[in-house]
Write an enzyme that holds these catalytic residues in place. Structure first.
Site, PDB file in Angstrom:
ATOM      1  N   ASP A  28      24.661 -10.905 -23.133  1.00 46.57           N
ATOM      2  CA  ASP A  28      25.008 -10.951 -21.710  1.00 46.57           C
ATOM      3  C   ASP A  28      24.099 -10.025 -20.909  1.00 46.57           C
ATOM      4  O   ASP A  28      23.739 -10.316 -19.773  1.00 46.57           O
ATOM      5  CB  ASP A  28      26.462 -10.501 -21.511  1.00 46.57           C
ATOM      6  CG  ASP A  28      27.439 -11.563 -21.991  1.00 46.57           C
ATOM      7  OD1 ASP A  28      26.960 -12.639 -22.435  1.00 46.57           O
ATOM      8  OD2 ASP A  28      28.653 -11.308 -21.941  1.00 46.57           O
ATOM      9  N   TYR A  69      20.802 -11.585 -20.176  1.00 46.28           N
ATOM     10  CA  TYR A  69      21.010 -12.652 -19.189  1.00 46.28           C
ATOM     11  C   TYR A  69      21.185 -12.042 -17.791  1.00 46.28           C
ATOM     12  O   TYR A  69      20.503 -12.432 -16.833  1.00 46.28           O
ATOM     13  CB  TYR A  69      22.243 -13.482 -19.579  1.00 46.28           C
ATOM     14  CG  TYR A  69      22.471 -14.683 -18.691  1.00 46.28           C
ATOM     15  CD1 TYR A  69      21.994 -15.942 -19.061  1.00 46.28           C
ATOM     16  CD2 TYR A  69      23.148 -14.568 -17.480  1.00 46.28           C
ATOM     17  CE1 TYR A  69      22.196 -17.050 -18.247  1.00 46.28           C
ATOM     18  CE2 TYR A  69      23.345 -15.668 -16.656  1.00 46.28           C
ATOM     19  CZ  TYR A  69      22.877 -16.913 -17.039  1.00 46.28           C
ATOM     20  OH  TYR A  69      23.067 -18.003 -16.236  1.00 46.28           O
ATOM     21  N   GLU A 113      34.690 -43.679 -27.327  1.00 47.49           N
ATOM     22  CA  GLU A 113      34.496 -42.370 -26.674  1.00 47.49           C
ATOM     23  C   GLU A 113      35.851 -41.777 -26.308  1.00 47.49           C
ATOM     24  O   GLU A 113      36.726 -42.505 -25.849  1.00 47.49           O
ATOM     25  CB  GLU A 113      33.719 -42.549 -25.346  1.00 47.49           C
ATOM     26  CG  GLU A 113      32.294 -42.941 -25.508  1.00 47.49           C
ATOM     27  CD  GLU A 113      31.622 -43.207 -24.148  1.00 47.49           C
ATOM     28  OE1 GLU A 113      32.279 -43.091 -23.097  1.00 47.49           O
ATOM     29  OE2 GLU A 113      30.425 -43.542 -24.163  1.00 47.49           O
ATOM     30  N   LYS A 147      38.589 -40.365 -24.026  1.00 43.38           N
ATOM     31  CA  LYS A 147      38.793 -40.533 -22.584  1.00 43.38           C
ATOM     32  C   LYS A 147      39.160 -39.163 -22.004  1.00 43.38           C
ATOM     33  O   LYS A 147      40.281 -38.675 -22.177  1.00 43.38           O
ATOM     34  CB  LYS A 147      39.905 -41.556 -22.311  1.00 43.38           C
ATOM     35  CG  LYS A 147      40.048 -41.895 -20.853  1.00 43.38           C
ATOM     36  CD  LYS A 147      40.957 -43.091 -20.665  1.00 43.38           C
ATOM     37  CE  LYS A 147      40.978 -43.572 -19.230  1.00 43.38           C
ATOM     38  NZ  LYS A 147      41.417 -42.579 -18.270  1.00 43.38           N
ATOM     39  N   GLU A 188      32.539 -37.338 -16.432  1.00 47.72           N
ATOM     40  CA  GLU A 188      33.800 -36.680 -16.103  1.00 47.72           C
ATOM     41  C   GLU A 188      33.606 -35.171 -15.974  1.00 47.72           C
ATOM     42  O   GLU A 188      33.026 -34.539 -16.856  1.00 47.72           O
ATOM     43  CB  GLU A 188      34.798 -36.994 -17.227  1.00 47.72           C
ATOM     44  CG  GLU A 188      36.234 -36.852 -16.844  1.00 47.72           C
ATOM     45  CD  GLU A 188      36.801 -38.084 -16.116  1.00 47.72           C
ATOM     46  OE1 GLU A 188      36.023 -38.966 -15.684  1.00 47.72           O
ATOM     47  OE2 GLU A 188      38.033 -38.129 -15.971  1.00 47.72           O
ATOM     48  N   TYR A 235      29.160 -40.384 -19.133  1.00 43.99           N
ATOM     49  CA  TYR A 235      29.535 -41.557 -19.926  1.00 43.99           C
ATOM     50  C   TYR A 235      28.873 -42.851 -19.459  1.00 43.99           C
ATOM     51  O   TYR A 235      29.115 -43.905 -20.032  1.00 43.99           O
ATOM     52  CB  TYR A 235      31.057 -41.737 -20.022  1.00 43.99           C
ATOM     53  CG  TYR A 235      31.790 -41.687 -18.694  1.00 43.99           C
ATOM     54  CD1 TYR A 235      31.581 -42.638 -17.701  1.00 43.99           C
ATOM     55  CD2 TYR A 235      32.712 -40.688 -18.451  1.00 43.99           C
ATOM     56  CE1 TYR A 235      32.252 -42.590 -16.508  1.00 43.99           C
ATOM     57  CE2 TYR A 235      33.403 -40.628 -17.245  1.00 43.99           C
ATOM     58  CZ  TYR A 235      33.163 -41.573 -16.281  1.00 43.99           C
ATOM     59  OH  TYR A 235      33.836 -41.524 -15.088  1.00 43.99           O
ATOM     60  N   LYS A 245      45.309 -45.985 -23.977  1.00 43.42           N
ATOM     61  CA  LYS A 245      45.968 -44.754 -23.541  1.00 43.42           C
ATOM     62  C   LYS A 245      46.877 -44.221 -24.643  1.00 43.42           C
ATOM     63  O   LYS A 245      47.540 -44.990 -25.343  1.00 43.42           O
ATOM     64  CB  LYS A 245      46.815 -45.039 -22.289  1.00 43.42           C
ATOM     65  CG  LYS A 245      46.000 -45.513 -21.094  1.00 43.42           C
ATOM     66  CD  LYS A 245      45.196 -44.423 -20.468  1.00 43.42           C
ATOM     67  CE  LYS A 245      46.079 -43.483 -19.699  1.00 43.42           C
ATOM     68  NZ  LYS A 245      45.900 -43.510 -18.265  1.00 43.42           N
ATOM     69  N   CYS A 248      74.418 -25.034   1.003  1.00 44.67           N
ATOM     70  CA  CYS A 248      72.970 -25.101   0.826  1.00 44.67           C
ATOM     71  C   CYS A 248      72.423 -23.758   0.316  1.00 44.67           C
ATOM     72  O   CYS A 248      72.710 -22.708   0.906  1.00 44.67           O
ATOM     73  CB  CYS A 248      72.321 -25.457   2.164  1.00 44.67           C
ATOM     74  SG  CYS A 248      70.527 -25.321   2.143  1.00 44.67           S
ATOM     75  N   CYS A 290      70.240 -22.256   3.428  1.00 44.28           N
ATOM     76  CA  CYS A 290      70.803 -21.820   4.714  1.00 44.28           C
ATOM     77  C   CYS A 290      72.322 -21.666   4.699  1.00 44.28           C
ATOM     78  O   CYS A 290      72.912 -21.313   5.709  1.00 44.28           O
ATOM     79  CB  CYS A 290      70.398 -22.796   5.819  1.00 44.28           C
ATOM     80  SG  CYS A 290      71.281 -24.351   5.726  1.00 44.28           S
ATOM     81  N   CYS A 304      68.099 -24.986   9.070  1.00 43.19           N
ATOM     82  CA  CYS A 304      67.765 -24.779   7.657  1.00 43.19           C
ATOM     83  C   CYS A 304      66.253 -24.594   7.499  1.00 43.19           C
ATOM     84  O   CYS A 304      65.473 -25.477   7.839  1.00 43.19           O
ATOM     85  CB  CYS A 304      68.246 -25.957   6.814  1.00 43.19           C
ATOM     86  SG  CYS A 304      67.841 -25.782   5.080  1.00 43.19           S
TER      87      CYS A 304
END
Ligand code: IVH
Length: 664
Positions: free
Chosen positions: A29, A32, A111, A113, A171, A223, A313, A405, A408, A429
């Site tokens: 680091d 860099y 691939e 998803k 993506e 993709y 899916k 409620c 309120c 309210c």
């Protein structure tokens, strides 16, 4: 431009590529950071040397004011979904039939998803030009400022002879670990957390400030390609993926080549299902694509998706946890929604500790009590759902809708015949305030022209507008001090508030937003009662005498005016000068025509609107066409087909003289 500067750019770009694309880290680091500081120092001294592909350009940008629209040269498509192996297989069977060859001979590319957002990045002669979201597929938004901060996206393509034009599509996503870290930080800072990595990625890309994007770990995997003008000729989709890797992009290591054999789909699906949890990023399925570009072209598209690729899916993910408690949230319209508080569980890549329960009927249907073991389901972006009771708790506690409620403390009322419960706090309210003020000021009701929903939201957040009565306490300074506003716009708002004060009783009643009381019922109420005090004092029985007012509406009206806070707000508004001069002193008119439907036709001496108002004032409805249900037709000169129809159906007809004699 000196050699040191050029070398620094080459080095840092190379290190970025090794770290963010190849997952290798070869320098410390310190080295860099030192090189980066040096680069910034040179650029500060010689701004004329600045190169568009300098790594400093990834983080230095200023926030943008607005998203520019970008028209995609080649449409960005979406994919058809399949939810079982059979569906996936039959998708390719259809394709094989059309291509006149056996399914098993098709070469298919599998691939992961990725669950993020689609982005198209345009390069010209190897240089990054812009990046756009998918939008509607044809027109997206320019998000270059944020996309440039992603270090797995090269600012210059790694090629001696880059194509003239290349649009790289893929993506953008946030790795699971980065998402968890981001939310931990948000919790520490009391700021908003994201529901899942996809929302975090999309939220980061669709905001104005590239410094925010630069602080978050986003990645990109391509993709496909869009617009392309270059020398290279591709035969296979997998060639394109390899070519993009050569140009400096990431290549997903979990892609596989398979054939259209059913057993291969089965094995591939099992492979990915097993891999899923151990992957660094969220995936929500697998994408299967025909590898041959010639066959892809032969098949083409149907609607917005290709006939050569389909998504398989993953089914929704389910886990078991315990219901710790149920809270009731008050929505912007006053509806109370039960929310399950759960022992936190990790499902579908996120920790879930709340789930919506929709309403009390759903709780009853599930047979749910506090303390039960329950099954939670999470599918894609859907809010986690409590599916069923797995095992009743040993010490179960019934879930009860509060009587008052939680925001309120006004009474909560069940709307008869509906699953919903509502807070009757109405105007006072806090949970409902912004929505109520919006409704009140909207064009349909008080029509306060320059007080739009955005301004209301800001003034509400700042605590300036908490009830509709506060509109009349607004001062020019309250508005002028806001970002993007000035003294002139503040004065415009105050002028439109002043101009809106003269109104009609019906408009004002509708503007109050009493549940179930819309424009039409407000008109009926105003016609019947004529004055505000008469309406506010009416009983349920009296209210139900009004045409179109049923028992639920009557109950809501009585509940509204029974609440002192509501009456105080209305009184304050009237005291501020809101008035309806034409009606304020008119006596209550008998509803002698209640339940009747009238139709007006032909040319009348009096304005039609006046005849309509007289009839409505007496309780009649005025319709546009004649039917068996019509009570009477008021026919003026030259009446045509409506009069003929009335005669044919035997409906009573009256002329203007008769009407005037009887009703005016
Ligand atoms: S191909 C013409 N491949 O899924 C085909 N899409 O549901 C274009 N996605 O909008 C898409 N991983 O954002 C393709 N390996 C992948 C993908 C992928 C994720 C997303 C993409 C697309 C959406 C469609």
């Amino acid at each position: 431009m000196n050699a040191e500067y050029q070398q620094l750019i080459a080095n840092i770009n190379q290190w970025d590529h090794e770290y963010h694309v190849l997952d290798k880290s070869i320098i410390s680091d310190e080295v860099y950071d030192h090189a980066f500081q040096k680069l910034l120092a040179i650029e500060a001294e010689h701004p004329e040397w600045l190169r568009a592909d300098s790594p400093s350009q990834r983080v230095g940008g200023k926030p943008i004011d607005d998203f520019q629209k970008i028209e995609h040269k080649v449409r960005m498509l979406s994919l058809a979904n399949s939810f079982s192996l059979e569906e996936t297989f039959s998708f390719f069977e259809k394709a094989a039939n059309e291509l006149d060859r056996p399914t098993a001979t098709l070469d298919i590319f599998s691939e992961p998803k990725l669950d993020g957002l689609a982005i198209s990045i345009r390069y010209e002669n190897g240089l990054f030009v812009y990046a756009a979201t998918r939008g509607d597929g044809q027109v997206g938004e320019d998000v270059s400022h944020n996309i440039k901060t992603i270090r797995s996206i090269p600012l210059t393509l790694a090629s001696e002879q880059p194509p003239e034009v290349l649009e790289v599509r893929g993506e953008v996503f946030m790795p699971k670990a980065a998402f968890i870290k981001l939310n931990e930080l948000a919790l520490q800072n009391n700021s908003k957390t994201f529901v899942n990595p996809r929302n975090a990625a999309a939220g980061t890309i669709r905001q104005m400030n590239p410094k925010i994007a630069a602080e978050r770990d986003l990645q990109f995997i391509p993709y496909s390609i869009g617009d392309y003008q270059g020398e290279q000729v591709f035969a296979l989709h997998s060639d394109i993926i390899n070519y993009l890797a050569d140009l400096g992009f990431r290549k997903n290591p979990d892609c596989r080549a398979i054939t259209g054999d059913f057993a291969e789909f089965t094995a591939d699906f099992q492979r990915m299902e097993q891999l899923r949890d151990s992957l660094p990023m969220e995936i929500d399925g697998i994408v299967y694509k025909l590898d041959s570009l010639a066959l892809q072209n032969a098949l083409g598209f149907i609607a917005r998706s290709p006939k050569w690729a389909v998504a398989r899916k993953f089914p929704a993910q389910q886990v078991t946890t315990q219901l710790l408690d149920v809270d009731f949230q008050v929505g912007r319209t006053g509806a109370l929604t039960p929310v399950a508080r759960l022992t936190p569980v990790f499902v579908g890549g996120v920790t879930v500790s709340n789930a919506t329960l929709h309403n009390m009927d759903e709780i009853e249907r599930l047979g749910l009590c506090i303390g039960d073991s329950v099954e939670i389901q999470r599918a894609g972006d859907v809010i986690p759902k409590l599916v069923r009771v797995v095992q009743p708790g040993e010490q179960r506690q019934a879930i009860i809708m509060p009587e008052f409620c939680p925001v309120c403390a006004a009474p909560v009322l069940r709307i008869s015949g509906q699953a919903a419960y509502r807070c009757t706090g109405g105007l006072s309210c806090a949970a409902q305030a912004a929505e109520r003020i919006n409704h009140y000021a909207s064009r349909k009701f008080m029509n306060i022209m320059n007080l739009g929903s955005k301004l209301i939201e800001v003034l509400h957040e700042q605590g300036v507008l908490t009830t509709i009565a506060d509109i009349y306490r607004l001062k020019a300074d309250d508005i002028a001090q806001l970002e993007g506003q000035g003294e002139k716009s503040a004065q415009n708002v105050l002028d439109s508030i002043e101009a809106s004060k003269k109104t009609k009783l019906a408009t004002f009643l509708g503007a109050l937003g009493i549940p179930e009381i819309g424009e039409e019922s407000a008109k009926s109420l105003a016609n019947y009662f004529k004055t505000y005090p008469a309406l506010a004092a009416a009983s349920e029985e009296q209210l139900m005498q009004v045409p179109d007012i049923g028992p639920v509406m009557a109950k809501n009206i009585v509940a509204f005016f029974a609440d002192d806070k509501n009456c105080q707000i209305v009184d304050a508004i009237i005291a501020a000068g809101v008035n309806w001069p034409d009606e304020q002193s008119a006596p209550i008119q008998a509803q002698t025509l209640a339940g009747q439907t009238w139709v007006l036709t032909g040319t009348l001496q009096m304005p039609r609107a006046e005849a309509k108002a007289i009839l409505e004032g007496l309780g009649a409805k005025v319709a546009g066409s004649v039917s068996k249900k019509t009570t009477c037709v008021l026919a003026g000169e030259d009446a045509g087909s409506k009069l003929a129809k009335a005669q044919e159906l035997g409906v009573k007809v009256i002329d203007e003289a008769g009407f005037l004699a009887e009703f005016c």
